[in-house]
Motif scaffolding. Structure first.
Motif, short mmCIF file in Angstrom:
data_model
loop_
_atom_site.label_atom_id
_atom_site.label_comp_id
_atom_site.label_asym_id
_atom_site.label_seq_id
_atom_site.Cartn_x
_atom_site.Cartn_y
_atom_site.Cartn_z
N ALA A 132 0.83 -1.20 0.00
CA ALA A 132 0.00 0.00 0.00
C ALA A 132 0.86 1.25 0.00
O ALA A 132 1.86 1.33 0.72
CB ALA A 132 -0.93 0.01 1.21
N ILE A 133 0.48 2.21 -0.84
CA ILE A 133 1.15 3.51 -0.90
C ILE A 133 0.08 4.59 -0.75
O ILE A 133 -0.98 4.51 -1.37
CB ILE A 133 1.87 3.73 -2.25
CG1 ILE A 133 2.98 2.70 -2.44
CG2 ILE A 133 2.45 5.13 -2.35
CD1 ILE A 133 3.66 2.81 -3.81
N SER A 134 0.36 5.59 0.07
CA SER A 134 -0.52 6.74 0.17
C SER A 134 0.05 7.87 -0.68
O SER A 134 1.18 8.31 -0.46
CB SER A 134 -0.65 7.21 1.63
OG SER A 134 -1.31 8.46 1.68
N ALA A 135 -0.72 8.32 -1.65
CA ALA A 135 -0.23 9.40 -2.51
C ALA A 135 -0.12 10.71 -1.76
O ALA A 135 0.55 11.65 -2.22
CB ALA A 135 -1.17 9.57 -3.71
N VAL A 136 -0.76 10.80 -0.60
CA VAL A 136 -0.66 12.01 0.21
C VAL A 136 0.72 12.10 0.85
O VAL A 136 1.33 13.17 0.91
CB VAL A 136 -1.75 12.02 1.31
CG1 VAL A 136 -1.59 13.24 2.21
CG2 VAL A 136 -3.13 12.00 0.68
N LEU A 137 1.24 10.95 1.32
CA LEU A 137 2.51 10.94 2.04
C LEU A 137 3.66 10.38 1.21
O LEU A 137 4.82 10.62 1.53
CB LEU A 137 2.36 10.10 3.32
CG LEU A 137 1.24 10.54 4.29
CD1 LEU A 137 1.12 9.53 5.42
CD2 LEU A 137 1.53 11.93 4.83
N GLY A 138 3.35 9.61 0.17
CA GLY A 138 4.39 8.92 -0.57
C GLY A 138 4.96 9.71 -1.72
O GLY A 138 4.55 10.83 -2.01
N GLY A 139 5.95 9.10 -2.38
CA GLY A 139 6.60 9.73 -3.52
C GLY A 139 7.28 8.69 -4.39
O GLY A 139 6.97 7.49 -4.32
N VAL A 140 8.22 9.13 -5.21
CA VAL A 140 8.89 8.24 -6.14
C VAL A 140 9.64 7.13 -5.41
O VAL A 140 9.67 5.98 -5.86
CB VAL A 140 9.86 9.04 -7.04
CG1 VAL A 140 10.68 8.11 -7.91
CG2 VAL A 140 9.08 10.03 -7.91
N LYS A 141 10.24 7.45 -4.26
CA LYS A 141 10.97 6.43 -3.50
C LYS A 141 10.05 5.28 -3.09
O LYS A 141 10.43 4.11 -3.17
CB LYS A 141 11.61 7.04 -2.25
CG LYS A 141 12.40 6.04 -1.41
CD LYS A 141 13.00 6.69 -0.19
CE LYS A 141 13.83 5.69 0.61
NZ LYS A 141 13.01 4.52 1.06
N ASP A 142 8.84 5.61 -2.68
CA ASP A 142 7.89 4.57 -2.28
C ASP A 142 7.51 3.69 -3.47
O ASP A 142 7.32 2.48 -3.32
CB ASP A 142 6.64 5.21 -1.68
CG ASP A 142 6.95 6.03 -0.44
OD1 ASP A 142 6.96 5.46 0.65
OD2 ASP A 142 7.21 7.23 -0.59
N ILE A 143 7.42 4.31 -4.64
CA ILE A 143 7.11 3.53 -5.84
C ILE A 143 8.25 2.58 -6.15
O ILE A 143 8.04 1.40 -6.46
CB ILE A 143 6.84 4.48 -7.03
CG1 ILE A 143 5.62 5.35 -6.75
CG2 ILE A 143 6.64 3.68 -8.31
CD1 ILE A 143 5.37 6.43 -7.80
N ARG A 144 9.49 3.07 -6.05
CA ARG A 144 10.66 2.21 -6.31
C ARG A 144 10.72 1.06 -5.31
O ARG A 144 11.01 -0.09 -5.67
CB ARG A 144 11.93 3.04 -6.22
CG ARG A 144 12.12 4.02 -7.38
CD ARG A 144 13.34 4.85 -7.15
NE ARG A 144 13.52 5.87 -8.18
CZ ARG A 144 14.15 7.02 -8.00
NH1 ARG A 144 14.68 7.30 -6.81
NH2 ARG A 144 14.27 7.89 -8.98
N ASP A 145 10.45 1.36 -4.03
CA ASP A 145 10.47 0.31 -3.01
C ASP A 145 9.41 -0.75 -3.30
O ASP A 145 9.64 -1.96 -3.12
CB ASP A 145 10.23 0.91 -1.62
CG ASP A 145 11.40 1.76 -1.15
OD1 ASP A 145 12.50 1.65 -1.74
OD2 ASP A 145 11.21 2.55 -0.19
N ALA A 146 8.25 -0.30 -3.77
CA ALA A 146 7.17 -1.24 -4.10
C ALA A 146 7.57 -2.12 -5.28
O ALA A 146 7.29 -3.33 -5.29
CB ALA A 146 5.89 -0.48 -4.40
#
Length: 446
Positions: free
Chosen positions: A81-95
């Motif tokens: 799960a990623i929150s677009a409110v708090l997340g960013g490109v790094k979270d996408i890469r980690d996912a």
């Protein structure tokens, strides 16, 4: 279809009430029969065992996150799960990295992106190659219209499912079940009595929640804690007014619900229905809309939909806005309400609005035409010698105060007749005056 099973709270006794009531199976999900009923799209997707990328569009608290989690469990997939409110490109890469690891182990991944509309275009585009390759199944959740807020490239690779607010009946049952969980809670004090929720209070809570299950559950928790602290055993409508410090209606001041309601207000005024106009005005005020914004929109309605058919409408709309500025809330809101009522019953005409738009469009595409010499200003001797203002006829010196046969458009430009008064209100008189002036023109020409 059954609602949330209240027996599930024992699985996580220390968790928030909303989490403890979260459905553990598809049959426990509240509402959404149009998607989850037998033979319906999401039910078929679950039963087929073949997940696909999708976007859940709906208001808060209707089960978007729950459905994504249930899909992961149903397909034995890793849930990220990623929150677009708090997340960013790094979270996408980690996912992506976590999905690649799971893929190497022969396991699927479902990537859930909450509030996906808050990601910018570049961030949304980052998902595309992995959705294409099947690295993960993408599930986005949004409270906004995905047609406007989600990139077309991503939108074309996902199916959009519209989730509906929960019905009052669903929420009423959920309120009773939430209270049952609190009454059965093993962690409550041993001397705490059993709480009872009256039918009227249950219905009132459902109305306040406005289709939002999470909001309802939180409200039940608040009033229950307050009742226990006060030594009460019965939760009735009177106690709700005491325990709830503010109205619980959902109102997103920047989202689709806001613009849908202002649209309904405008169309009710245009449709000459004062009761509907008052309803939508009060709905928006009740939900927290800025009265000054509403005052501006009311003025706009007067000019767009009434115009010269009743010039008093513009005056009343303007005066209502001034009144609100002086009095503030709640006294000034009465002025807005009465302005809306007057606009609703006033004679309607969009002739001025149509004429303005037609003239604007014509000027935008037309060439730059010269001002006729007889209409030009002649403040200097040279300009007078050049003929500026020559042969101009001063209308006040003419019969009827009108220079019959005079032309005011640029040379070579035909008459346009953009303004066409309607046969309502003051525009009846305006049309008669225009017809009379045209007859004077015709006499000169003949």
């Amino acid at each position: 279809m059954d609602l949330f099973s209240h027996t599930s709270h024992k699985l996580a006794s220390g968790a928030p009430l909303a989490e403890r009531l979260r459905p553990r199976t598809l049959d426990q999900v509240a509402g959404q029969i149009h998607l989850l009923g037998e033979g319906k799209p999401l039910r078929v997707a679950f039963e087929s065992g073949r997940p696909h990328s999708m976007i859940f569009w709906g208001p808060p608290g209707v089960g978007k996150t729950t459905l994504a989690r249930l899909m992961a469990a149903g397909f034995d997939a890793q849930f990220l799960a990623i929150s677009a409110v708090l997340g960013g490109v790094k979270d996408i890469r980690d996912a992506v990295t976590a999905a690649q690891v799971a893929q190497g182990q022969g396991r699927r991944t479902i990537l859930f992106v909450d509030e996906v509309h808050r990601f910018n275009k570049a961030q949304q585009d980052a998902f595309l190659p992995y959705v294409e390759s099947g690295l993960f199944t993408f599930i986005g959740a949004t409270t906004e219209n995905p047609s406007f807020e989600v990139n077309s490239a991503l939108l074309s690779r996902a199916r959009v499912y519209v989730l509906e607010p929960l019905s009052p009946e669903d929420l009423t049952r959920l309120a009773a079940q939430a209270l049952a969980v609190l009454n059965d809670d093993e962690t409550r004090e041993a001397n705490a009595g059993v709480l009872t929720l009256s039918d009227d209070a249950c219905k009132q809570l459902a109305a306040w929640a406005d289709g939002d299950a999470r909001r309802l559950i939180n409200a039940v928790e608040v009033v229950a804690e307050a009742a226990r602290a006060a030594g009460r055993s019965l939760i009735d409508p009177e106690w709700l007014e005491v325990a709830l410090s503010q109205n619980l209606r959902r109102f997103d001041k920047g989202g689709d619900a806001f613009y849908d309601q202002i649209s309904a207000l405008h169309k009710s005024v245009r449709g000459s229905n004062p009761d509907a106009s008052l309803y939508w005005l009060c709905r928006m005020l009740d939900g927290g809309a800025d009265p000054k914004y509403l005052a501006r929109r009311i003025i706009r309605m007067a000019w767009e939909d009434i115009g010269l058919a009743d010039p008093r409408a513009m005056q009343i709309a303007n005066e209502a806005a001034v009144t609100y500025d002086r009095l503030g809330s709640p006294e000034g809101e009465l002025a807005l309400a009465q302005a809306v009522m007057y606009l609703a019953i006033a004679a309607k005409s969009n002739a001025g609005y149509v004429a303005y738009n037609q003239a604007k469009a014509f000027v935008k595409q037309d060439k730059s035409r010269e001002v006729p010499v007889h209409l030009r200003n002649a403040p200097t001797r040279l300009m007078k010698e050049l003929g500026y203002g020559h042969a101009y006829r001063y209308a006040h010196d003419e019969p009827h105060g009108y220079a019959a046969g005079e032309t005011y458009l640029p040379e070579g430009m035909p008459a346009q007749n953009w303004y066409q008064p309607v046969a309502r209100g003051m525009e009846i008189k305006i049309a008669e005056k225009m017809a009379f002036l045209r007859s004077l023109d015709d006499e000169v020409k003949s």
